[in-house]
Design a protein around this motif. Structure first.
Motif, mmCIF file in Angstrom:
data_model
loop_
_atom_site.group_PDB
_atom_site.id
_atom_site.type_symbol
_atom_site.label_atom_id
_atom_site.label_comp_id
_atom_site.label_asym_id
_atom_site.label_seq_id
_atom_site.Cartn_x
_atom_site.Cartn_y
_atom_site.Cartn_z
ATOM 1 N N TRP A 53 43.772 49.152 47.713
ATOM 2 C CA TRP A 53 44.106 47.969 46.943
ATOM 3 C C TRP A 53 42.907 47.048 46.807
ATOM 4 O O TRP A 53 42.772 46.334 45.818
ATOM 5 C CB TRP A 53 45.282 47.212 47.565
ATOM 6 C CG TRP A 53 44.980 46.590 48.901
ATOM 7 C CD1 TRP A 53 45.137 47.147 50.141
ATOM 8 C CD2 TRP A 53 44.447 45.283 49.128
ATOM 9 N NE1 TRP A 53 44.745 46.288 51.110
ATOM 10 C CE2 TRP A 53 44.323 45.119 50.522
ATOM 11 C CE3 TRP A 53 44.079 44.224 48.298
ATOM 12 C CZ2 TRP A 53 43.846 43.948 51.104
ATOM 13 C CZ3 TRP A 53 43.604 43.052 48.864
ATOM 14 C CH2 TRP A 53 43.480 42.935 50.259
ATOM 15 N N SER A 54 41.995 47.090 47.778
ATOM 16 C CA SER A 54 40.787 46.268 47.722
ATOM 17 C C SER A 54 39.713 46.903 46.846
ATOM 18 O O SER A 54 38.753 46.249 46.462
ATOM 19 C CB SER A 54 40.234 46.064 49.127
ATOM 20 O OG SER A 54 39.800 47.301 49.659
ATOM 21 N N GLY A 55 39.883 48.188 46.567
ATOM 22 C CA GLY A 55 38.875 48.896 45.799
ATOM 23 C C GLY A 55 37.708 49.384 46.630
ATOM 24 O O GLY A 55 36.799 50.031 46.117
ATOM 25 N N ARG A 67 32.850 66.237 43.801
ATOM 26 C CA ARG A 67 32.848 66.510 42.349
ATOM 27 C C ARG A 67 33.581 65.430 41.561
ATOM 28 O O ARG A 67 33.212 65.129 40.427
ATOM 29 C CB ARG A 67 33.510 67.860 42.066
ATOM 30 C CG ARG A 67 32.823 69.044 42.724
ATOM 31 C CD ARG A 67 33.426 70.363 42.254
ATOM 32 N NE ARG A 67 34.839 70.495 42.600
ATOM 33 C CZ ARG A 67 35.812 70.710 41.716
ATOM 34 N NH1 ARG A 67 35.529 70.798 40.423
ATOM 35 N NH2 ARG A 67 37.071 70.833 42.114
ATOM 36 N N PHE A 68 34.634 64.857 42.148
ATOM 37 C CA PHE A 68 35.445 63.840 41.477
ATOM 38 C C PHE A 68 35.179 62.470 42.096
ATOM 39 O O PHE A 68 34.930 62.363 43.301
ATOM 40 C CB PHE A 68 36.931 64.158 41.611
ATOM 41 C CG PHE A 68 37.410 65.363 40.838
ATOM 42 C CD1 PHE A 68 36.524 66.261 40.260
ATOM 43 C CD2 PHE A 68 38.761 65.606 40.702
ATOM 44 C CE1 PHE A 68 36.968 67.366 39.557
ATOM 45 C CE2 PHE A 68 39.234 66.711 40.008
ATOM 46 C CZ PHE A 68 38.321 67.589 39.435
ATOM 47 N N THR A 69 35.286 61.430 41.263
ATOM 48 C CA THR A 69 35.119 60.064 41.737
ATOM 49 C C THR A 69 36.206 59.184 41.131
ATOM 50 O O THR A 69 36.361 59.151 39.911
ATOM 51 C CB THR A 69 33.747 59.501 41.361
ATOM 52 O OG1 THR A 69 32.720 60.338 41.893
ATOM 53 C CG2 THR A 69 33.578 58.088 41.920
ATOM 54 N N ILE A 70 36.927 58.474 41.993
ATOM 55 C CA ILE A 70 37.933 57.528 41.526
ATOM 56 C C ILE A 70 37.337 56.133 41.535
ATOM 57 O O ILE A 70 36.584 55.770 42.455
ATOM 58 C CB ILE A 70 39.212 57.597 42.396
ATOM 59 C CG1 ILE A 70 40.328 56.731 41.799
ATOM 60 C CG2 ILE A 70 38.924 57.226 43.842
ATOM 61 C CD1 ILE A 70 41.683 56.920 42.489
ATOM 62 N N SER A 71 37.660 55.355 40.515
ATOM 63 C CA SER A 71 37.164 53.982 40.431
ATOM 64 C C SER A 71 38.177 53.153 39.657
ATOM 65 O O SER A 71 39.169 53.684 39.140
ATOM 66 C CB SER A 71 35.795 53.938 39.758
ATOM 67 O OG SER A 71 35.886 54.405 38.416
ATOM 68 N N TYR A 80 40.157 55.031 36.890
ATOM 69 C CA TYR A 80 39.461 56.159 36.284
ATOM 70 C C TYR A 80 39.338 57.306 37.281
ATOM 71 O O TYR A 80 39.345 57.109 38.489
ATOM 72 C CB TYR A 80 38.061 55.736 35.831
ATOM 73 C CG TYR A 80 38.049 54.575 34.873
ATOM 74 C CD1 TYR A 80 37.817 53.279 35.329
ATOM 75 C CD2 TYR A 80 38.279 54.766 33.518
ATOM 76 C CE1 TYR A 80 37.815 52.208 34.466
ATOM 77 C CE2 TYR A 80 38.275 53.695 32.635
ATOM 78 C CZ TYR A 80 38.045 52.419 33.116
ATOM 79 O OH TYR A 80 38.042 51.358 32.243
ATOM 80 N N LEU A 81 39.194 58.485 36.727
ATOM 81 C CA LEU A 81 38.867 59.662 37.533
ATOM 82 C C LEU A 81 37.753 60.403 36.807
ATOM 83 O O LEU A 81 37.999 61.023 35.770
ATOM 84 C CB LEU A 81 40.077 60.566 37.741
ATOM 85 C CG LEU A 81 39.841 61.747 38.679
ATOM 86 C CD1 LEU A 81 39.628 61.242 40.124
ATOM 87 C CD2 LEU A 81 41.003 62.740 38.653
ATOM 88 N N GLN A 82 36.544 60.291 37.341
ATOM 89 C CA GLN A 82 35.406 61.017 36.788
ATOM 90 C C GLN A 82 35.380 62.396 37.426
ATOM 91 O O GLN A 82 35.318 62.514 38.652
ATOM 92 C CB GLN A 82 34.107 60.275 37.077
ATOM 93 C CG GLN A 82 32.857 61.000 36.596
ATOM 94 C CD GLN A 82 32.774 61.080 35.085
ATOM 95 O OE1 GLN A 82 33.061 60.108 34.395
ATOM 96 N NE2 GLN A 82 32.391 62.241 34.564
ATOM 97 N N MET A 83 35.435 63.420 36.589
ATOM 98 C CA MET A 83 35.489 64.794 37.084
ATOM 99 C C MET A 83 34.257 65.544 36.614
ATOM 100 O O MET A 83 34.060 65.720 35.400
ATOM 101 C CB MET A 83 36.765 65.480 36.586
ATOM 102 C CG MET A 83 38.044 64.708 36.910
ATOM 103 S SD MET A 83 39.538 65.608 36.466
ATOM 104 C CE MET A 83 39.357 65.656 34.693
ATOM 105 N N ASN A 84 33.438 65.963 37.550
ATOM 106 C CA ASN A 84 32.214 66.709 37.249
ATOM 107 C C ASN A 84 32.309 68.121 37.829
ATOM 108 O O ASN A 84 33.147 68.403 38.683
ATOM 109 C CB ASN A 84 31.001 65.998 37.832
ATOM 110 C CG ASN A 84 30.801 64.609 37.260
ATOM 111 O OD1 ASN A 84 31.125 64.343 36.106
ATOM 112 N ND2 ASN A 84 30.258 63.718 38.079
#
Length: 129
Positions: A53-55, A67-71, A80-84
């Protein structure tokens, strides 16, 4: 009324990238943890990633770690979900969801879908080999 709308899915070749978005209305992201899940045909829905909740804190399934990054963007109330480096086994419908409890990061340790109360309609990701 809480509403989540995913976008950004599509068809991509193995090794490619996609960025999924989840626009949230009716619930403020600065108070709730958020998660991404996926479900392939004939399989159960599985946890992919979560953001606190704080990020500040995040959690990932072992299969996507690195490989994936949530932001998130608080101003846009969007996650967002960046998927590489996508692989054919990443093919699935991807869903975002909001945690049941405000100001709690319980979902970072407990990845059960039951800890989330509102879900989007899903966006399809297909990775060809």
């Amino acid at each position: 009324q809480v509403r989540l709308v995913e976008s950004g899915g599509g068809l991509v070749q193995a090794g490619g990238s996609l960025r999924l978005s989840c626009a949230v209305s009716g619930r403020t992201l600065s108070r709730y943890a958020m998660g991404w899940f996926r479900q392939a045909p004939g399989k159960e829905r599985e946890f992919v990633a979560a953001i606190s909740w704080s990020g500040i804190n995040t959690a990932y399934a072992d299969s996507v770690k690195g490989r994936f990054t949530i932001s998130r963007d608080i101003a846009k109330n969007t996650v967002y979900l960046q998927m590489n480096s996508l692989k054919p086994e990443d093919t699935a419908a991807y869903y975002c969801a909001t945690a049941k409890r405000a100001y709690s990061d319980y979902v970072l340790a407990n990845t059960s879908p039951g800890e989330y109360d509102y879900w989007g309609q899903g966006t399809q990701v297909t990775v060809s080999s």
